[in-house]
Design an enzyme around this catalytic site. Sequence first.
Site, PDB file in Angstrom:
ATOM      1  N   CYS A 134       0.818  -1.187   0.089  1.00 36.45           N
ATOM      2  CA  CYS A 134      -0.089  -0.064   0.049  1.00 36.45           C
ATOM      3  C   CYS A 134       0.747   1.253   0.041  1.00 36.45           C
ATOM      4  CB  CYS A 134      -1.001  -0.082   1.196  1.00 36.45           C
ATOM      5  SG  CYS A 134      -2.206  -1.435   1.277  1.00 36.45           S
ATOM      6  N   HIS A 276      -2.693   6.677   3.348  1.00 35.83           N
ATOM      7  CA  HIS A 276      -3.410   5.711   3.000  1.00 35.83           C
ATOM      8  C   HIS A 276      -4.740   5.547   4.121  1.00 35.83           C
ATOM      9  CE1 HIS A 276      -4.090   1.484   1.819  1.00 35.83           C
ATOM     10  NE2 HIS A 276      -3.585   1.134   2.907  1.00 35.83           N
ATOM     11  N   ASN A 306     -10.325  -0.264   0.810  1.00 34.24           N
ATOM     12  CA  ASN A 306      -8.780  -0.151   0.741  1.00 34.24           C
ATOM     13  C   ASN A 306      -8.346  -0.857  -0.628  1.00 34.24           C
ATOM     14  OD1 ASN A 306      -5.932  -0.606   0.999  1.00 34.24           O
ATOM     15  ND2 ASN A 306      -6.178  -1.927   2.612  1.00 34.24           N
TER      16      ASN A 306
END
Length: 352
Positions: A134, A276, A306
């Site tokens: 990520c 994030h 996500n």
Amino acid sequence: MTAPDTHPPARADDGGAARDGGRGWAIRGTGAHLPRDVAHSADLSRSLGLEPDWIERRTGIRRRHVAAPGEAASDLAAAAARRALEAAGLDAADLGLIVLGTSTPDVIAPSTACRVQTMLGARRAAAFDISAACTGFVFGLQTAIGWLATQRGAPPYALVIGVEVYSRFLNPADRATAALFGDGAAAAVVGPAPPGHGIGPITLGSDGSGADDVLIPAGGSRLPANAETLAALGHTIHMDGRAVRDFITAIFPRLVAEATEAAGVKPADLALVVPHQPNPRLVAALAPDAGLDPAQLAIVGDEVGNIGAASIPYALDRAVRTHRIGPGDLVLLAGFGAGLTWGHTLITWPPP
């Protein structure tokens, strides 16, 4: 899991400070793309045998997008890339580099970036993938700036993409992962910056002792695909939810503190913080610990879940297109993810 600063991390701090004859680098255009199909959290909660509002209450996620059958990471990435190029006023022929962050590539090899290169017609561009989960977009920015600062004779523009098709790697019965992950792509064009604007130093870190906290255990050289790995669902995402939550709780305020202290500014001076957001409700709740007002955060995870390496550039593109960022604004990108990896950079946003 140990705290993320227990072991000295591998670091890189020269990102946007790199210069080519005094030249700095800025984001010149952004773009994003989501698959058409949508999975609503209420429906997903019911399929897991839970109350309809269970996922939204715990995560803030209301829906996520799901790739259609036959739709791969390269398809989403190319669509986002075209929008970023259009926003930058450039053609694919203007690109010297394509760097793509993903945990869900089309195939193990070759790189998904190479497939995107030919889909765009970017024949002058070198192309490769980055595997930093990520944090992939922030790692990609560092890579692009380093490349731009050292190349001679190549076009002075790089395309940095984040893309995930997590739906291919989920166990639909695992509420810890099925509730969180979605599919999507976003991209940014990096090019020459006007004086006084652009991407500041980029700081990256890693702590491999937490590598097993989030992973797809099978399909690589350690556990090649076979009947046993398929039966054990080894090709789906496995996550230690408590360890991940502890990591997020520790790392996000730390990234904000590191970035602002290094720049000699206060968290209140930031026009926008683009984090994030694997669990948007958790990240928003951490704003006071980071010295931030929740209104300073670019939270979009409620709409997409996500989306891994696409999370930060998607939120950034949304902020640009809704005019939340203006010339001269200080914008902090704060990434963290599996590996464990993390990274941050402070951008002085350029004029159009």
